[in-house]
Enzyme design. Structure first.
Site, PDB file in Angstrom:
ATOM      1  N   LYS A   1       1.025  -1.460  -0.044  1.00  0.00           N
ATOM      2  CA  LYS A   1       0.233  -0.047   0.236  1.00  0.00           C
ATOM      3  C   LYS A   1       1.044   1.022  -0.103  1.00  0.00           C
ATOM      4  CE  LYS A   1      -4.127   0.883   0.546  1.00  0.00           C
ATOM      5  NZ  LYS A   1      -5.672   0.239  -0.431  1.00  0.00           N
TER       6      LYS A   1
HETATM    7  P1  NAD Z   1     -13.860   7.259  -1.918  1.00  0.00           P
HETATM    8  O1  NAD Z   1     -13.311   8.364  -2.597  1.00  0.00           O
HETATM    9  O2  NAD Z   1     -14.498   6.902  -3.611  1.00  0.00           O
HETATM   10  O3  NAD Z   1     -15.422   7.568  -1.502  1.00  0.00           O
HETATM   11  C1  NAD Z   1     -15.333   7.539  -0.025  1.00  0.00           C
HETATM   12  C2  NAD Z   1     -16.817   8.185   0.539  1.00  0.00           C
HETATM   13  O4  NAD Z   1     -17.113   8.128   1.743  1.00  0.00           O
HETATM   14  C3  NAD Z   1     -17.097   9.468   0.168  1.00  0.00           C
HETATM   15  O5  NAD Z   1     -18.627   9.468  -0.490  1.00  0.00           O
HETATM   16  C4  NAD Z   1     -16.904  10.143   0.536  1.00  0.00           C
HETATM   17  O6  NAD Z   1     -18.039  11.290   0.774  1.00  0.00           O
HETATM   18  C5  NAD Z   1     -17.551   9.226   2.123  1.00  0.00           C
HETATM   19  N1  NAD Z   1     -16.830   9.431   3.782  1.00  0.00           N
HETATM   20  C6  NAD Z   1     -15.302  10.059   3.503  1.00  0.00           C
HETATM   21  N2  NAD Z   1     -15.503  10.180   5.323  1.00  0.00           N
HETATM   22  C7  NAD Z   1     -16.454  10.083   6.099  1.00  0.00           C
HETATM   23  C8  NAD Z   1     -17.337   9.689   6.974  1.00  0.00           C
HETATM   24  N3  NAD Z   1     -15.856   9.865   8.315  1.00  0.00           N
HETATM   25  N4  NAD Z   1     -18.772   9.395   7.181  1.00  0.00           N
HETATM   26  C9  NAD Z   1     -19.133   8.814   5.739  1.00  0.00           C
HETATM   27  N5  NAD Z   1     -19.207   9.209   4.220  1.00  0.00           N
HETATM   28  C10 NAD Z   1     -17.753   9.703   4.589  1.00  0.00           C
HETATM   29  O7  NAD Z   1     -13.406   5.890  -1.909  1.00  0.00           O
HETATM   30  P2  NAD Z   1     -13.982   4.448  -2.329  1.00  0.00           P
HETATM   31  O8  NAD Z   1     -13.095   4.666  -3.036  1.00  0.00           O
HETATM   32  O9  NAD Z   1     -15.049   3.852  -2.833  1.00  0.00           O
HETATM   33  O10 NAD Z   1     -13.455   3.443  -1.432  1.00  0.00           O
HETATM   34  C11 NAD Z   1     -13.914   4.060  -0.056  1.00  0.00           C
HETATM   35  C12 NAD Z   1     -12.921   2.847   1.154  1.00  0.00           C
HETATM   36  O11 NAD Z   1     -12.999   1.139  -0.050  1.00  0.00           O
HETATM   37  C13 NAD Z   1     -11.666   3.095   1.349  1.00  0.00           C
HETATM   38  O12 NAD Z   1     -11.580   2.019   2.683  1.00  0.00           O
HETATM   39  C14 NAD Z   1     -10.549   1.974   0.547  1.00  0.00           C
HETATM   40  O13 NAD Z   1     -10.006   1.481   0.731  1.00  0.00           O
HETATM   41  C15 NAD Z   1     -11.768   0.803   0.657  1.00  0.00           C
HETATM   42  N6  NAD Z   1     -11.911  -0.073  -0.939  1.00  0.00           N
HETATM   43  C16 NAD Z   1     -11.820   0.289  -2.280  1.00  0.00           C
HETATM   44  C17 NAD Z   1     -11.617   0.105  -2.712  1.00  0.00           C
HETATM   45  C18 NAD Z   1     -11.505   0.267  -4.104  1.00  0.00           C
HETATM   46  O14 NAD Z   1     -11.814  -0.646  -5.375  1.00  0.00           O
HETATM   47  N7  NAD Z   1     -12.290   2.017  -4.765  1.00  0.00           N
HETATM   48  C19 NAD Z   1     -11.536  -1.494  -3.056  1.00  0.00           C
HETATM   49  C20 NAD Z   1     -10.762  -1.848  -1.974  1.00  0.00           C
HETATM   50  C21 NAD Z   1     -11.471  -1.164  -0.857  1.00  0.00           C
END
Ligand code: NAD
Length: 425
Positions: free
Chosen positions: A115
């Site tokens: 990461k």
């Molecule tokens: P993103 O940046 O697209 O979206 C994050 C969302 O969370 C946004 O809507 C933001 O406004 C919201 N957010 C942030 N803080 C918040 C809070 N305190 N309360 C409520 N909402 C909040 O990110 P993403 O890619 O959707 O990733 C989200 C999670 O999923 C992370 O933990 C990331 O590590 C995990 N993840 C993502 C992927 C991927 O392919 N994108 C894969 C595996 C895991």
């Protein structure tokens, strides 16, 4: 002189690396892991801290601290996203890197875990500043990255645009076009069909598999989804398509609730036209964001940030099923109470592994020089998610442990066995 904002202090949060290790320790004990393998698997193989100078739009040079942690390369080249956030810190990146190792092992793809992160606030930077930062970070890690060594991908605060810059910068240094050095690229640059929605789709597939085990009918079930970004919005949309009524969603702007179910397509369209935020969305009532996770729903999908289900709110959770779209949304201390309450958790390293699975497909396609159809991507990813779910479920029955520990057992067992065959020094 405007100084860069210091990262927010970590109050009342569990250290994510320690949180990961606590689960690892339980699984290692159940498995009877020997001391040598335990010591190898608990320690990140490599941790790099870089400080990259970047010329900002005002002509001044600012130095950004960045990280790349390679937790393991036992199963293959390490794989893992890059996070741009003001509060990212080394122990978080270490935990996320280890989770990548376990995630790749759970879904049985030939990758280790890594990461990266940069302390920055991408939302207050111009596209030019982010591009220069991404290129500078890539340059400083050019000897770590590589299609056969370490393959980055997007995470919070990064997306296809940053991956394109990374791929271009790496390729320029190498003097050849290296599509496979990074995944989550734009389609025209060798990205895979289905990658954007892959994580949310995997969350939906594992939610359906878990509901089936619990005898829950999706068409008669309700859900709340925290986070309406890539993972949360796709998970909500695809679950709604399977009949689940999504009563609540939230993002950084607040939480939104509709007793009759939120029209997810409409909410996504609103967000897309509103700078990525739900702020001002009229299709639902606003509610206290703290109440979303404890609201009366059957399924809870935390899909935003770490450490949101904690000892402070876990007692009040009413859902029967938690499907972890985010990485590390449940604190270690909350696990015990969740188990006592009899809530089933599809843990992060299983539930959100659809993303790395399709990243792997992207890498395979890049190396084949051939593009798969969307149907092929989705069908193969769905099969892998279902098989992985069954593997973890079977381990939870065999060892009589919750799904989270079962997922660690499946993962650690696979990496440990591979380590035994490969051998050490
Ligand atoms: P993103 O940046 O697209 O979206 C994050 C969302 O969370 C946004 O809507 C933001 O406004 C919201 N957010 C942030 N803080 C918040 C809070 N305190 N309360 C409520 N909402 C909040 O990110 P993403 O890619 O959707 O990733 C989200 C999670 O999923 C992370 O933990 C990331 O590590 C995990 N993840 C993502 C992927 C991927 O392919 N994108 C894969 C595996 C895991």
């Amino acid at each position: 002189m405007m100084l860069y904002k210091e990262p927010a202090p970590i109050k009342d949060r569990e250290n994510p690396f320690e949180s990961m290790m606590s689960r690892f320790n339980i699984a290692a004990e159940v498995l009877g892991l020997d001391e040598e393998t335990y010591n190898v698997l608990k320690s990140p193989a490599r941790q790099v801290i870089v400080n990259v100078p970047v010329t900002m739009d005002d002509g001044k040079v600012r130095v950004f601290e960045g990280y790349r942690v390679v937790h393991s390369t036992i199963l293959g080249p390490s794989k893992g996203g890059i996070r741009y956030a003001p509060d990212v810190f080394l122990d978080e990146v270490k935990a996320l890197a280890a989770w990548m190792t376990w995630k790749c092992a759970v879904v049985d793809i030939p990758y280790g875990g890594a990461k990266g992160g940069i302390i920055c606030d991408p939302y207050s930077m111009s596209a030019g500043e982010i591009e220069r930062l991404t290129r500078a970070y890539t340059q400083s890690l050019v000897d770590i990255f590589g299609p056969d060594r370490d393959i980055p991908a997007p995470d919070m605060g990064t997306g296809p645009r940053e991956m394109a810059w990374l791929m271009d910068e790496y390729s320029k240094t190498k003097g050849s076009t290296e599509h496979a050095v990074v995944t989550g690229k734009p389609l025209v640059l060798g990205g895979s069909l289905g990658r954007v929605e892959a994580t949310g789709r995997g969350v939906m597939v594992s939610a359906m598999a878990a509901m089936d085990k619990l005898g829950m009918d999706p068409a008669k079930s309700t859900a709340a989804v925290q986070g309406f970004g890539n993972v949360g919005s796709w998970a909500a949309k695809l679950m709604a398509e399977r009949g689940v009524k999504i009563l609540g969603v939230s993002d950084v702007s607040g939480a939104y609730w509709n007793d009759n179910g939120i029209d997810i397509e409409e909410a996504i369209e609103y967000k897309n036209n509103n700078n990525g935020r739900l702020e001002g969305y009229k299709g639902a009532e606003q509610m206290d964001p703290d109440d979303l996770l404890t609201s009366k729903v059957d399924v809870l999908v935390p899909a935003a940030v770490e450490d949101v289900i904690t000892i402070h709110n876990v007692e009040k959770i009413q859902a029967r099923l938690i499907v972890e779209g985010a990485n590390g949304p449940t604190s270690y201390k909350a696990d015990k109470i969740i188990n006592e309450k009899g809530i089933m958790v599809v843990p992060d390293i299983l539930a959100n592994s659809g993303g790395v699975t399709v990243s792997y497909f992207e890498w395979v396609q890049n190396r084949m020089g051939f593009k798969w159809t969307l149907d092929r991507v989705n069908e193969r990813a769905e099969r892998i998610m279902n098989e992985s779910f069954e593997r973890v479920y079977a381990a939870s029955q065999k060892y009589n442990v919750p799904m989270r520990i079962a997922a660690y057992i499946v993962a650690i067992d696979k990496v440990a066995m591979t380590y035994k065959y490969r051998g050490g020094f």
